[in-house]
Design a protein around this motif. Structure first.
Motif, mmCIF file in Angstrom:
data_model
loop_
_atom_site.group_PDB
_atom_site.id
_atom_site.type_symbol
_atom_site.label_atom_id
_atom_site.label_comp_id
_atom_site.label_asym_id
_atom_site.label_seq_id
_atom_site.Cartn_x
_atom_site.Cartn_y
_atom_site.Cartn_z
ATOM 1 N N ASP A 161 0.815 -1.226 0.000
ATOM 2 C CA ASP A 161 0.000 0.000 0.000
ATOM 3 C C ASP A 161 0.847 1.274 0.000
ATOM 4 O OD1 ASP A 161 -2.408 -1.230 -0.031
ATOM 5 O OD2 ASP A 161 -3.169 -0.237 1.782
ATOM 6 N N ARG A 167 4.014 5.867 -5.348
ATOM 7 C CA ARG A 167 4.006 5.932 -6.808
ATOM 8 C C ARG A 167 2.978 6.944 -7.309
ATOM 9 N NH1 ARG A 167 6.780 1.737 -9.253
ATOM 10 N NH2 ARG A 167 6.728 3.103 -11.057
ATOM 11 N N THR A 168 1.773 6.924 -6.701
ATOM 12 C CA THR A 168 0.749 7.871 -7.169
ATOM 13 C C THR A 168 1.142 9.308 -6.831
ATOM 14 O OG1 THR A 168 -0.545 7.721 -5.132
ATOM 15 C CG2 THR A 168 -1.145 6.218 -6.894
ATOM 16 N N LEU A 169 2.016 9.484 -5.823
ATOM 17 C CA LEU A 169 2.439 10.841 -5.463
ATOM 18 C C LEU A 169 3.618 11.310 -6.303
ATOM 19 C CD1 LEU A 169 2.020 10.504 -1.621
ATOM 20 C CD2 LEU A 169 0.748 12.059 -3.106
ATOM 21 N N GLY A 170 4.004 10.502 -7.295
ATOM 22 C CA GLY A 170 5.015 10.954 -8.243
ATOM 23 C C GLY A 170 6.403 10.376 -8.036
ATOM 24 N N ALA A 171 6.557 9.437 -7.074
ATOM 25 C CA ALA A 171 7.882 8.881 -6.835
ATOM 26 C C ALA A 171 8.200 7.816 -7.885
ATOM 27 C CB ALA A 171 7.949 8.269 -5.446
ATOM 28 N N GLN A 175 13.050 6.044 -6.117
ATOM 29 C CA GLN A 175 12.722 6.936 -4.983
ATOM 30 C C GLN A 175 11.847 6.210 -3.966
ATOM 31 O OE1 GLN A 175 11.054 10.011 -7.473
ATOM 32 N NE2 GLN A 175 12.586 11.495 -6.788
ATOM 33 N N ARG A 179 12.970 5.873 -0.135
ATOM 34 C CA ARG A 179 12.240 6.681 0.843
ATOM 35 C C ARG A 179 11.170 5.914 1.603
ATOM 36 N NH1 ARG A 179 11.263 12.496 -0.341
ATOM 37 N NH2 ARG A 179 13.081 13.287 -1.434
ATOM 38 N N ARG B 46 -8.420 1.667 -9.830
ATOM 39 C CA ARG B 46 -6.983 1.407 -9.904
ATOM 40 C C ARG B 46 -6.473 1.475 -11.340
ATOM 41 N NH1 ARG B 46 -4.589 -0.722 -5.527
ATOM 42 N NH2 ARG B 46 -3.246 -2.042 -6.769
ATOM 43 N N ALA B 49 -5.955 5.086 -11.990
ATOM 44 C CA ALA B 49 -4.745 5.580 -11.320
ATOM 45 C C ALA B 49 -3.463 5.016 -11.928
ATOM 46 C CB ALA B 49 -4.793 5.238 -9.834
ATOM 47 N N LEU B 51 -2.539 1.910 -11.297
ATOM 48 C CA LEU B 51 -2.053 0.871 -10.386
ATOM 49 C C LEU B 51 -2.362 -0.532 -10.920
ATOM 50 C CD1 LEU B 51 -3.049 2.560 -7.013
ATOM 51 C CD2 LEU B 51 -0.745 2.267 -7.900
ATOM 52 N N SER B 70 2.786 5.315 -16.302
ATOM 53 C CA SER B 70 2.911 4.720 -14.971
ATOM 54 C C SER B 70 2.226 5.649 -13.967
ATOM 55 C CB SER B 70 4.387 4.544 -14.622
ATOM 56 O OG SER B 70 5.000 5.800 -14.579
ATOM 57 N N PRO B 71 1.884 5.148 -12.774
ATOM 58 C CA PRO B 71 1.123 5.969 -11.822
ATOM 59 C C PRO B 71 1.790 7.317 -11.531
ATOM 60 C CG PRO B 71 1.506 3.752 -10.925
ATOM 61 C CD PRO B 71 2.125 3.797 -12.278
ATOM 62 N N GLN B 72 3.140 7.338 -11.478
ATOM 63 C CA GLN B 72 3.774 8.603 -11.062
ATOM 64 C C GLN B 72 3.667 9.703 -12.098
ATOM 65 O OE1 GLN B 72 5.918 5.885 -11.623
ATOM 66 N NE2 GLN B 72 7.903 6.605 -12.266
ATOM 67 N N VAL B 76 -2.475 11.965 -10.341
ATOM 68 C CA VAL B 76 -3.744 11.733 -9.662
ATOM 69 C C VAL B 76 -3.472 11.710 -8.160
ATOM 70 C CG1 VAL B 76 -4.652 10.347 -11.557
ATOM 71 C CG2 VAL B 76 -3.512 9.217 -9.651
ATOM 72 N N PHE B 78 -4.540 9.682 -4.852
ATOM 73 C CA PHE B 78 -5.204 8.416 -4.545
ATOM 74 C C PHE B 78 -5.293 8.260 -3.033
ATOM 75 C CE2 PHE B 78 -6.195 3.969 -4.492
ATOM 76 C CZ PHE B 78 -6.747 3.681 -5.735
ATOM 77 N N PHE B 80 -6.364 5.553 -0.039
ATOM 78 C CA PHE B 80 -6.531 4.110 0.138
ATOM 79 C C PHE B 80 -7.459 3.786 1.303
ATOM 80 C CE2 PHE B 80 -2.657 4.840 -2.084
ATOM 81 C CZ PHE B 80 -2.459 3.751 -2.914
ATOM 82 N N GLY B 98 4.816 14.242 -1.679
ATOM 83 C CA GLY B 98 4.707 14.516 -3.108
ATOM 84 C C GLY B 98 5.468 15.768 -3.521
ATOM 85 N N ILE B 101 9.269 15.135 -3.375
ATOM 86 C CA ILE B 101 9.659 14.372 -4.566
ATOM 87 C C ILE B 101 9.846 15.332 -5.748
ATOM 88 C CG2 ILE B 101 8.660 12.842 -6.355
ATOM 89 C CD1 ILE B 101 9.753 11.207 -4.129
ATOM 90 N N ARG B 102 8.994 16.351 -5.798
ATOM 91 C CA ARG B 102 9.069 17.331 -6.886
ATOM 92 C C ARG B 102 10.098 18.423 -6.628
ATOM 93 N NH1 ARG B 102 4.476 14.958 -6.897
ATOM 94 N NH2 ARG B 102 3.158 14.717 -8.735
ATOM 95 N N ALA B 146 -2.777 13.429 -0.609
ATOM 96 C CA ALA B 146 -3.164 13.306 -2.017
ATOM 97 C C ALA B 146 -3.402 14.674 -2.644
ATOM 98 C CB ALA B 146 -4.402 12.436 -2.143
ATOM 99 N N VAL B 149 -0.286 17.661 -4.012
ATOM 100 C CA VAL B 149 0.376 17.808 -5.303
ATOM 101 C C VAL B 149 -0.557 18.394 -6.371
ATOM 102 C CG1 VAL B 149 2.050 15.996 -4.845
ATOM 103 C CG2 VAL B 149 -0.130 15.386 -5.869
#
Lengths: 265, 317
Positions: A161, A167-171, A175, A179, B46, B49, B51, B70-72, B76, B78, B80, B98, B101-102, B146, B149
């Motif tokens: 999870d 991944r959905t947050l852009g990593a 990364q 992390r 999913r 997204a 996934l 890919s999801p990144q 979006v 997400f 859970f 997020g 990461i940016r 979520a 970002v």
């Protein structure tokens, strides 16, 4: 009820005393009896110091390699689907089931004069057997399972999870690993590294077969203990054993202290 | 921003999770994917997204084909069901993830996180760890994380499923208000028809990997497309060939035209409303919903014989 509890405790304690503590304290006792000076002299002898250096060198190479391999193979086993996964899982455990002497012999056959790899290395004048490379290979083999055995259940328990969220947050995958995944399994990795190190320092059988036990050259600390013992220099053997035992106890303490208390992680 | 899913198929081994599913989600709407477990609603979310990879079909977000992304790279947000909180990070670091990461500047991250924590009413808890939060607080942190970002769309997978009823109702209302303020295109997966009706502008009813109906909450209840939707959304009685809602049944003590005889099994008082459970001729169960005043006037008793007449019935051919 209380009585049964006490009896159980007494049995467990007696067992540990007989199996573990008894022999360890015998080492201390024998050193006292045979003379501290003898033990000390054996310890500071050139060949002994060299033997410890060899052991350390092997550990410094084997532990990081097995740590990286252990983490990678755990991720593959838990997170990926691929054919032959069950086989990989079983193979990781193989060294636990296989006698180190057999491992040593197998390497001997592989890298010997007539072995599959041996002839190539000999043709290129690269010394594998009776030298550090074979000793490192043997040690790596016997200490492969420990990191994976610790990391696999932890990875299963934390699920994916958090990794998906990252991944959905852009990593990126990389990364996410640094992390999220690695921090989540860090205690399992530490525990695995400690066990791997202990195994590397203590390895005897496989290394004995492939090293040739050349004094001052390919002799590790454990081989040195055997050497002194065979030469009837008991004080020396006990002195080196004591240092090895002290390292093991230190490892145990580190492990106990470093493991986080229940519920804090 | 809009989402369009076109002809998506997805199998897991022999199990068909999505069977030629097409769904359009309008910009700024709040859409619920409603269905029983195994209906494919979570798989669809999913797939949106990234996934899960669909076996065939396309996904567009904001008019861009993102099927191969890919999801990144989909931008979006997400959320859970079981929070997926980063357990080794503080609330602040979770929400900041997020942005860090940016590689956004530190001050910007701090300001944005503070602002979001205020929005989800977690200000003051920034230094806590997820394990020190309640379930509801953890999920609000998940939402802030979520939203941090500025996602193109917000996707929530049974976000309140693991919470107790009171907290769930609270968060539901709060999500609705949040959406009214931010107008982020939102898709929420739920198996709870009440939740879908309360929160969403548009409900997509799914069953066995297919879309059964797409409609607003009122339309869905008043004009269900088929028997599945009729029975899944709201409670319903089978009266011979017709379907009748419990509140569309008239209950009288005397027989009348079009009324059939039934015996009272149980009278359940639910505050304002009263549910009367009856059995008809062959032992078919029947539920009637009355107001408290109407029930009191009739002085209903267990075992009593009464007469029911549908005021409104639906039949499907």
């Amino acid at each position: 009820m209380l009585r049964r509890k006490l009896t159980l405790r007494a049995v467990a304690f007696m067992y540990l005393l007989m199996i573990l503590v008894g022999p360890l304290s015998m080492i201390f006792w024998r050193i006292g009896k045979d003379g501290v000076t003898n033990a000390w002299e054996a310890l500071i002898a050139h060949d002994t110091i060299h033997a410890f250096q060899v052991t350390l060198t092997i550990a410094i190479i084997a532990v990081p390699l097995n740590t990286i391999f252990g983490i990678v193979v755990s991720l593959a086993i838990v997170r990926k689907k691929f054919p032959g996964k069950g086989l990989v899982n079983a193979f990781v455990d193989l060294p636990l089931a296989l006698s180190p002497v057999v491992v040593g012999l197998a390497l001997f056959l592989l890298y010997g004069r007539t072995g599959w790899f041996g002839s190539w290395f000999i043709a290129h004048h690269i010394q594998i057997l009776f030298a550090l490379p074979a000793m490192v290979l043997a040690t790596i083999f016997v200490s492969v399972p420990f990191v994976a055995r610790e990391v696999v259940p932890t990875l299963r328990e934390i699920g994916d999870d958090q990794e998906q969220a990252a991944r959905t947050l852009g990593a990126t995958g990389w990364q996410t690993f640094w992390r999220i995944t690695l921090p989540s399994i860090r205690w399992a990795v530490v525990y695995g590294v400690v066990l791997t190190t202990a195994r590397c320092l203590g390895e005897f059988g496989a290394v004995a077969v492939v090293s040739g036990s050349i004094q001052g050259k390919t002799e590790t600390a454990t081989l040195r203990v055997d050497e002194e013992y065979q030469n009837l220099n008991y004080a020396g053997a006990y002195g080196i054993s004591l240092v090895l035992a002290a390292i093991a106890i230190l490892v145990l303490i580190t492990m106990t202290v470093s493991r986080p208390k229940e519920g804090t992680s | 921003m809009s989402i369009s899913v076109r002809n998506v198929n997805k199998r897991f081994g022999d199990f068909v999770a999505l069977n030629d599913v097409s769904v359009e989600v309008a910009t700024g709407s709040l859409t619920a994917l409603l269905g029983p477990s195994g209906s494919g609603k979570s798989t669809l979310l999913r797939v949106i997204a990234g996934l899960e990879t669909p076996d065939s079909g396309t996904v567009e977000i904001a008019e861009e084909d993102v099927t191969g992304f890919s999801p990144q790279n989909r931008h979006v947000g997400f959320v859970f069901q079981h929070y997926a909180a980063f357990k080794h990070m503080t609330v602040h670091d979770n929400v900041a993830f997020g942005l860090s990461i940016r590689k956004r500047p530190k001050e910007e991250i701090r300001d944005r996180v503070d602002q979001l924590l205020k929005l989800v009413q977690l200000d003051g808890l920034a230094k806590r760890y997820p394990s020190q939060l309640s379930g509801g607080q953890r999920q609000r942190m998940g939402l802030a994380r979520a939203l941090a970002v500025d996602p193109k769309v917000l996707l929530l997978d049974e976000p309140f499923g693991a919470l107790d009823a009171r907290v769930r109702a609270e968060l539901r209302e709060w999500l609705r208000r949040l959406h009214d303020e931010t107008h982020t295109t939102t898709v929420i997966v739920t198996h709870d028809q009440e939740e879908a009706m309360e929160v969403a502008d548009e409900v997509v009813v799914m069953n066995r990997g297919r879309v059964e109906q797409v409609a607003g909450p009122v339309d869905l209840y008043e004009h269900p497309a088929n028997e599945f939707v009729m029975t899944f959304v709201g409670s319903v009685n089978r009266l011979d060939d017709a379907w009748v809602r419990p509140h569309d049944l008239e209950l009288t003590l005397d027989p009348g035209p079009g009324a059939s005889e039934a015996m009272i099994e149980r009278v359940v008082h639910l505050g304002f409303e009263v549910r009367v459970e009856l059995v008809r001729g062959e032992g078919e169960p029947l539920a009637v919903q009355l107001t408290r005043d109407a029930a009191e006037q009739l002085e209903l008793q267990r075992g009593q014989i009464v007469y029911v007449r549908p005021t409104r019935a639906t039949t499907f051919s």
